[in-house]
Design a protein around this motif. Sequence first.
Motif, PDB file in Angstrom:
ATOM      1  N   MET A 192     -22.119  39.766  -1.525  1.00  0.00           N
ATOM      2  CA  MET A 192     -22.950  38.711  -2.143  1.00  0.00           C
ATOM      3  C   MET A 192     -23.591  38.161  -0.637  1.00  0.00           C
ATOM      4  N   ASP A 197     -29.839  37.390  -1.607  1.00  0.00           N
ATOM      5  CA  ASP A 197     -31.067  36.663  -2.427  1.00  0.00           C
ATOM      6  C   ASP A 197     -32.337  36.538  -2.074  1.00  0.00           C
ATOM      7  N   SER A 214     -22.108  38.559  -8.194  1.00  0.00           N
ATOM      8  CA  SER A 214     -22.543  37.608  -9.197  1.00  0.00           C
ATOM      9  C   SER A 214     -22.768  38.277 -10.616  1.00  0.00           C
ATOM     10  N   HIS A 217     -19.286  38.263 -13.460  1.00  0.00           N
ATOM     11  CA  HIS A 217     -19.066  37.191 -14.269  1.00  0.00           C
ATOM     12  C   HIS A 217     -17.573  36.623 -14.395  1.00  0.00           C
ATOM     13  N   ASN A 239     -28.708  33.837  -7.040  1.00  0.00           N
ATOM     14  CA  ASN A 239     -27.452  33.985  -7.468  1.00  0.00           C
ATOM     15  C   ASN A 239     -26.085  33.708  -6.522  1.00  0.00           C
ATOM     16  N   SER A 240     -26.051  34.208  -5.344  1.00  0.00           N
ATOM     17  CA  SER A 240     -24.881  33.747  -4.388  1.00  0.00           C
ATOM     18  C   SER A 240     -24.569  32.227  -4.287  1.00  0.00           C
ATOM     19  N   LEU A 243     -23.273  30.875  -7.464  1.00  0.00           N
ATOM     20  CA  LEU A 243     -21.878  31.380  -7.673  1.00  0.00           C
ATOM     21  C   LEU A 243     -21.148  30.514  -6.669  1.00  0.00           C
TER      22      LEU A 243
END
Length: 251
Positions: A192, A197, A214, A217, A239-240, A243
């Motif tokens: 992550m 990103d 990510s 789920h 995404n990171s 999350l």
Amino acid sequence: QILLDLSNILNLKEIPTSLVLPSSRFSLNTILSQESNLDREKELIHLNSPFLAKDTLLDIFSSKLESSSNSFSHRITFAQKSFIESWNNTLFISGFNIRSITLGLPHVFDLLSSSFTSIPIILVDIEETNSTVLVSNCEFNVKSYKLPFGTSLYNKFNSNTDLIHFFSRLHSSIELILSQDQSSIVENVFVMGQGLDNLCFDQKNLPTPFKLVSELHLFNYSCDSTNIRMHRTVHPSINSKLLTASILASS
């Protein structure tokens, strides 16, 4: 000044704020003891700190071992006191309603460990200039390791070769860490971080054994992409960040 402008534009001063700092500014280690609560001034704790004793802040998470009736594990997060206080003072001067100053790595790790029972569990927070590896090689032992490289040397992964080189270097570093405990590389290494990103590559095609947190789920959250168009022009993915923010908001 940037924080002041941000709080005024978005009207954030009355909203409880949690500041998530880079994992590289912290260190995690675990101590096994028969004491349910550890004295924060105990010499054994400060011997494990990478900072000077007077410049160390501690956060201790204690839990009873399932395999022992009279033993406890104490996961300790070390932070540099002067660094944390500088951020705390900055947020206070800016008028933010401070809820917490934290890091996302252990929160994501706890979520992973509740979903995957195989040992060891390895989670890597990849930043632009360095990476932090969190390893749990038994029931109680959780420890962080810092790697002196991130994704900045590999730009935007313009070629598949760059992608392979970065993760090959990361894989070799993890193997070296595990060799200290005579452990072999595991089937899955979870990754992550903002370093990922900020890169342009197909995040679903990472080389084995790496998997994006990510994409697992593990936590349900939604994002309206129409509201973050400006952000996406600066960073290809968040995404990171999404999350970590979702997990912290639920805890």
